[in-house]
Each structure stands twice: as C-alpha cells, then as structure tokens.
Design an enzyme around this catalytic site. Structure first.
Site, PDB file in Angstrom:
ATOM      1  CD  GLU A  82       7.882  -0.586   2.979  1.00 17.61           C
ATOM      2  OE1 GLU A  82       8.644   0.364   2.698  1.00 17.61           O
ATOM      3  OE2 GLU A  82       6.659  -0.543   2.804  1.00 17.61           O
ATOM      4  CG  ASN A 116       3.539   1.368   2.365  1.00 16.51           C
ATOM      5  OD1 ASN A 116       4.446   1.905   1.766  1.00 16.51           O
ATOM      6  ND2 ASN A 116       3.750   0.617   3.436  1.00 16.51           N
ATOM      7  CG  ASP A 159       3.798  -2.004  -0.243  1.00 20.19           C
ATOM      8  OD1 ASP A 159       3.737  -0.900   0.310  1.00 20.19           O
ATOM      9  OD2 ASP A 159       4.793  -2.394  -0.880  1.00 20.19           O
TER      10      ASP A 159
END
Lengths: 630, 103
Positions: free
Chosen positions: A207, A292, A334
């Site tokens: 992230e 991801n 995601d």
C-alpha cells in the site's frame, strides 16, 4: 530480553534423545526434527501445525460428544492492545506467545501455566506504526530445533523490518538482520518460516508501493542465502530454467518488466508477501502467494503486472521458482493473494492420487493446483455472489472478467463482490484429511470503488482509491451484520458440505480435529466449536476481546487443550482500534465494521480451554511459594 | 488514510494534459492474449501502455523516488553481510556495523 529462567527444559533434552538424531551422530536437517515434532500432539511447532499447513489435530479427547464441557483452563494477558493475529507455538513444556507491535515474545511454562520463563521486548522506532497499512499486527513465530552446536531458536519479525533469532531456552539474542526499511514504507508482519537450516521472511508495504520479495537467511548465522522478487527481471525473480514448463500458457520468461508494466513501474509495483508458507519435503518446494500490485488505481499501471497475485512454488535451496500461476492478472480490486496454502494428497476426479495445494484467495476463488508442477485442477467460487469474474478457464488459467464490475479512473464502480478485503483474507484455515474437507473462514463483504491519481513518494501511502464497504447480498445492509461465513469445502467435487453465516467476518481462520470438531474465533469475541460433519453449532465461549487469530490445540500431561489469542484489530478492526468514523477510512474497513464497537473492545491475550477446565492448578500446591517458615 | 485520500483528490483536481487516447476496444475481459501471460488490454477510451505517458493518466513517476527502494535494499544487504561475516568470524553477534568497522 528478560531472562526469568535459566535452566534447560527437561523436554528439550528428552525430545533430542527421543528423536534419536543425536544418538546416531548423523546430521539432520531442522525440518526432519520439525516433522517429528509436528507429528506429536504435544507440540504445535509451526503456525499451521505441520509443513502441510493443515491446522489439523488427531486429538479427540475433546470431541462432538463432550465439547459442551469445554471450560476455561487458564489465561494469559499479553499487556498489549491491537490485533492479535496468528497462534501460539507449543513445544514440549513451553508455549511461545507473540504480540502485535511492540512485538513482545513470551516463553510460558506449561507446567505452571502463565509463568513467564523469559520475554523479549524489543525497542523499535515508533514511526513503524505510521507506515503499517492495517493495524500493527504480527502473525507469529517460527521454531528451529537446534543441531547440537547451535541451540534451538525462536525466529520473530518486528514491525520495523527486522528478522530476529532468539535462543529458545533463554530468550537471548542470537542475531538480528534488516529485512525491510520503514523509511521506504516496508514493514514486517509475517510469521517467519523454518525449512531445513533456512528461515524464510516475506515483506509488507504494497500500500506504500513496496516491491515485494521473499528472503532466505541461514538460521544459524543470519547470512542471506537468496532473495527472490515478485516483479522485475528474471534474474531477480529467480526463475528456474524450466519455469512453468508444464504450463507454458501461464507465461514464462521476460514478463516481470515492461511487457506487463509501464516503464519502471515494476520497481514500485507491490507483490509483497505477508501471508503464510507451506512446504513439501518431497518436492523440496515451498509455496506462498505474492500480493497486490501498487497502486490500487489500475489506470496508473497498465499491463498484467507480473508476477504479483501469484501462487509460487520455489525450491528452498536455491529460491528458484518451478512454477508461478497468476490468479488475478492486472488486479483492479486489491485482491492480494497472500492467503494460506494448504497441502493435501487426494484422488482427483479421474481417481489419480495427486499432491495438491489448495488456496482460498482474496479474489473469491478457491484454487487447487497440482503442487508438483503448478497445474490448475479446480477454481471454484467461495460464494455464489462473487461477481467480478464469471469463471476461471481451467485450460488457460485465465479469469474471465465481467466488465460491469471493472474499476477505472473517472468512474465509481459499485456492488463489486468481494470487497478489497476479499472473501478470504489472512485467516489460517484447516484441512481434515479424514473427511477431505477444508474449513474456511469467509468474509461476506462487497464494495464501491472510485480511483484517484496520486504521485509515488517513497515511504508514503500509494493507494489511489476510495472505498465503501458493506455486507454482501446475504447479509443485513441496514444493520451492517452478516459480514462473514464459515464453510466446509471439498476440493475434488467442488461442493460445500455445509455453510453458515456469521455476524462479522471470520477473519482468523479455523482449527479442525479428529474429534469431529472445527473451532474458530469471531471478531465479536467468541470461540466457537461446530460439528465438522454437519456445521451444527455445539459450543461457544465469550472472550475478553474479539478474535483475528486462529485456534490451536495441544496435549500436555494427558490433557488436551485448545488455545486462541483474543485481541480485536487488524484491517477489520482498524476503525475500532484507531477511533475512526469516516466510512471510507481504513481503506474502507471502517464503514463495513462500524457496528463492531458495540460487541467488543480492545484487549490482548491467550485463553486456553480444556474439558471441565482441567489444568495444573487443580492441585493448589502447584506454583506455590514455599518459604523457610513453612 | 483519510489524509491520503484528500491528497489524492487534490492532485486529481489539479488536472493533467489530455492527449489522444486509444481507440475504443471491446470491453476488457482478460481473455484476448497477445502471448501467454500477456492478456491486458486498455479499456474503451483509456490509453494503451505506450500511450499513458503524457496522457491524463500519466502517473509521472519521479526516477529519484522510484530508485530509493533499491538503494535502501542494497545498503541493508551490505550491512547485514558485515554483521553475518563478523558473527561467523568472532562467534559474537554485533548489530551496530560502526562497531564492527572499528574492530
């Protein structure tokens, strides 16, 4: 390190002798010893019980007929708040307990439960908390049994990016290495994993645009053996010469850079691995999933984004990948595919006995592969409400997407199922080899998704999407309940033996036992036991705080115990632990779990159960201080 | 995280130069592969991979920022090697590499 006990465990000495390895004078790898330890129901020496990551126990002292008599035996408070993921380890007379940041490790004496033999409380930069995406969790410890020269070790990760080895007897530091740099957004939440004389460590931080890698360190010295990335040139991916030779349609070489990425985007392309590993000593391959791609905004990273979202089979000695199957090419939601890999040996539909790998993915598909070469055998929806994909073509391995649920810039996509949390997240599930059923804790959450542009700055969040999450179609969208399920799945038939709804996501995973039971914790603070054949709810107990870890069981002095961490938090509990109220905060989790606060609050510890609460303190003289005056 | 969302929206609101976009294609379902493992296609009215630079959706990556990770990893690996080598040599583990260098 605080050493509260210096004497050598009697069990360790006995176990060493019993294994016969030392007696023969023959060299033995750690995994030989770990395999032996995991066969005994006295031990739970790795996060998934054994290398097959089955979370299954042959113990049946506690069973469907008497589970109603399960009562608290003893408990231990970690003194730490926030989400307690993973499960304790038990080796002989000792339980090893870990915590979220600040990542304290406790060695507890099972003869006097709760007595602390040693604890390790590392000092870490508090700034590590600021770059953790989803609470400050940690998924567990690893145990290396020693080799006669080097003592047994406990391996742990710290949120600040360190991998640490501690003397398992004393807690003394053996070595400490830097694996991830919080200055560029990389943290560690994964449980390390011991195979032979190596310890594997992944990475977190997709992230924040962190390029993922898995690293093997020499467990005795801390020296790096190899490092394999999820994106980039083949030599950094460590692809074997025969990579995907059995399934060329998955793609093979030169796909990790500009063929599936734009420019240098692969350098900040995610693909971290912070989930679970499994290992097969016969194939010498270990298995895990890369996560991801970064950022979440798909328009900013055109291409298939190899090899994020991939099930990997790598040789433990060289790190080289024999196969890689990308489940969600060019992820738009995601669906980080780091989930548990459970190994089994079953006959396929044609009656051929095969070595299988079963993996319930975030994307709402449960995959089963031949773990010898990566061949896809089945890909079934975890729930019939999965809608981003119509089906997975078993011949090509390609998910046939439904464009209606695609995401893209200048568009707010709605009613996508599953949400970014996936229909299955980090929970460590279980497999009962007798019933040939997988017991899976499921999320039942869908979402709306709106991307936005943002620049990459090392060490800053790099997501680029606003999310709204809510219960799936089978839940209650008025009251934000019905966010989870528990299911029993047969990977060969593709059918579910049973399935039950839950108020909140079953985030932590399951434990199956030969007592025809499946145990799991719930976010609202229950440990539950169901009949593993029928799904009937047989027993539950209210814990001090919600659960996001998985249960385990062990037998000590003839008594079977079931243990579980309590301590709500993690991504699902991020709104509760940080007092967030904006429904889009916490990457969308706050809205979905806005009612969790009415059921539980923070806490942290281990709760242990046995039939009628039997425990060593039933003899009140156990653990008593006897002074001279007595 | 809400701060990040706000930053992102601000950035988006600032606007980017619009350039020619790819010709509309059939909706992307992932099944139209150029070669094994290469199946991505631009969505209708969105740029192809070689057209994204300079487009409305150009991520405008800064090479200095992008290369920070690899530089950091290289530095960590070098420090770890010193620690492991010293451990093997002395039998005593020392984390502080400045102390290793002084020996």
């Amino acid at each position: 390190m605080i050493n509260l006990r210096t004497s050598v465990s009697a069990f360790t000495l006995a176990a060493t002798a019993a294994m016969g390895v030392a007696a023969t004078g023959l060299p033995a790898f750690a995994n030989d010893k770990l395999v032996e330890l995991s066969k005994s129901e006295a031990n739970w020496p790795m996060t998934g019980k054994n290398y097959s990551a089955q979370n299954y126990s042959t113990s049946k002292q506690i069973n469907v007929d008497n589970v109603k008599d399960l009562k608290p035996a003893w408990a231990f408070s970690t003194g730490v708040l926030h989400g307690h993921e993973g499960t304790p380890l038990v080796i002989g007379d000792r339980m090893y307990v870990h915590t979220p940041f600040p990542n304290i490790t406790f060695a507890l004496d099972l003869k006097e439960p709760g007595k602390i033999e040693w604890m390790d409380k590392p000092k870490q930069a508090p700034t590590a908390r600021a770059v953790a995406c989803c609470d400050v969790v940690n998924r567990g410890l690893a145990y290396w049994p020693g080799d006669g020269k080097t003592p047994a070790l406990i391996l742990k990760t710290q949120l600040d990016g360190h991998i640490v080895a501690l003397n398992a007897e004393t807690g003394e530091l053996a070595w400490k290495m830097e694996n991830s740099d919080i200055k560029v957004g990389s943290t560690l939440t994964i449980a390390p994993y011991v195979i032979k004389d190596s310890v594997l460590v992944g990475s977190s931080g997709a992230e924040l645009g962190v390029r993922g890698y898995v690293t093997a360190y020499d467990v005795k010295t801390g020296a790096q053996k190899w490092r394999a990335y999820a994106t980039g040139p083949d030599e950094e991916l460590l692809l074997a010469k025969d990579f995907n030779s059995a399934n060329k349609h998955y793609g093979q070489f030169n796909l990790g850079t500009n063929k599936t990425w734009e420019g240098d985007a692969w350098k900040i392309g995610g693909g971290t691995n912070w989930g679970w590993y499994a290992y097969d000593p016969d194939t010498n391959l270990f298995y895990y999933g890369s996560g991801n791609p970064a950022p979440w905004n798909e328009t900013m990273r055109p291409g298939d984004n190899k090899w994020t979202m991939t099930i990997w089979g790598r040789d433990i000695d060289t790190g080289e990948a024999k196969f890689g199957y990308q489940k969600t090419p060019h992820d738009e939601w995601d669906y980080a595919g780091v989930n548990v890999m459970m190994l089994s040996e079953q006959k396929d539909k044609e009656g051929k006995l095969r070595k299988l790998l079963t993996h319930p993915d975030r994307n709402g598909i449960v995959y089963t592969l031949d773990r010898e070469d990566g061949t896809l055998i089945s890909a079934d929806k975890l729930d019939d409400t999965v809608n981003w994909v119509k089906q997975v073509d078993l011949k090509t391995g390609i998910p046939v997407r439904d464009p209606e649920f695609a995401t893209r810039m200048d568009h707010k996509a709605t009613e996508i199922c599953p949400s970014a949390m996936g229909y299955h997240n980090q929970g460590h599930d279980s497999y009962d080899p007798e019933k040939q059923l997988f017991y899976m804790g499921i999320n039942h959450i869908c979402m709306d998704w709106e991307p936005f542009m943002l620049p990459y700055r090392a060490g800053q969040f790099f997501v680029g999407a606003t999310l709204w999450m809510y219960p799936g179609p089978k839940g209650d969208r008025q009251n934000y309940e019905g966010l989870g399920q528990i299911k029993a799945y047969n990977a060969i038939s593709g059918k579910y033996a049973w399935e039950k709804m839950e108020r909140f996501a079953v985030w932590g995973g399951t434990l199956a036992t030969a007592g025809d039971l499946v145990f799991y914790g719930t976010l609202d603070g229950f440990l539950k036991a169901r009949n593993s054949k029928t799904g009937d709810l047989l027993w539950k107990y209210r814990l001090p705080s919600g659960v996001i870890g998985h249960p385990m069981t062990y037998t000590h002095d003839g008594t079977q115990y079931v243990a579980i961490y309590y301590g709500v938090g993690g991504w699902a509990g991020v709104g509760l632990v940080f007092d967030l109220t904006d429904p889009t905060a916490g990457l969308g989790a706050v809205g979905a779990f806005k009612n969790l606060q009415h059921y539980t609050q923070m806490g942290g510890g281990v709760q242990v159960f046995s039939l009628n609460g039997k425990n060593p303190y039933d003899d009140p003289n156990v653990g008593e201080w006897v002074g001279k005056a007595n | 995280m809400s701060k990040i969302a706000a930053y992102g929206r601000l950035f988006a609101a600032a606007g980017f130069a619009v350039v020619a976009l790819a010709a509309p294609a059939l909706a992307y379902d992932g099944t139209n592969c150029k070669e094994p493992g290469v199946c991505w296609e631009p969505k209708p009215n969105y740029p192809a991979k070689n057209e994204i630079k300079g487009s409305k959706y150009d991520p405008k990556h800064d090479p200095k920022e992008i290369n920070k990770q690899s530089a950091s990893i290289q530095a960590m690996e070098e420090r770890n090697k010193k620690r492991a080598d010293n451990f093997a040599k002395t039998g005593k583990f020392e984390y502080d590499v400045s102390k290793i260098g002084a020996k």
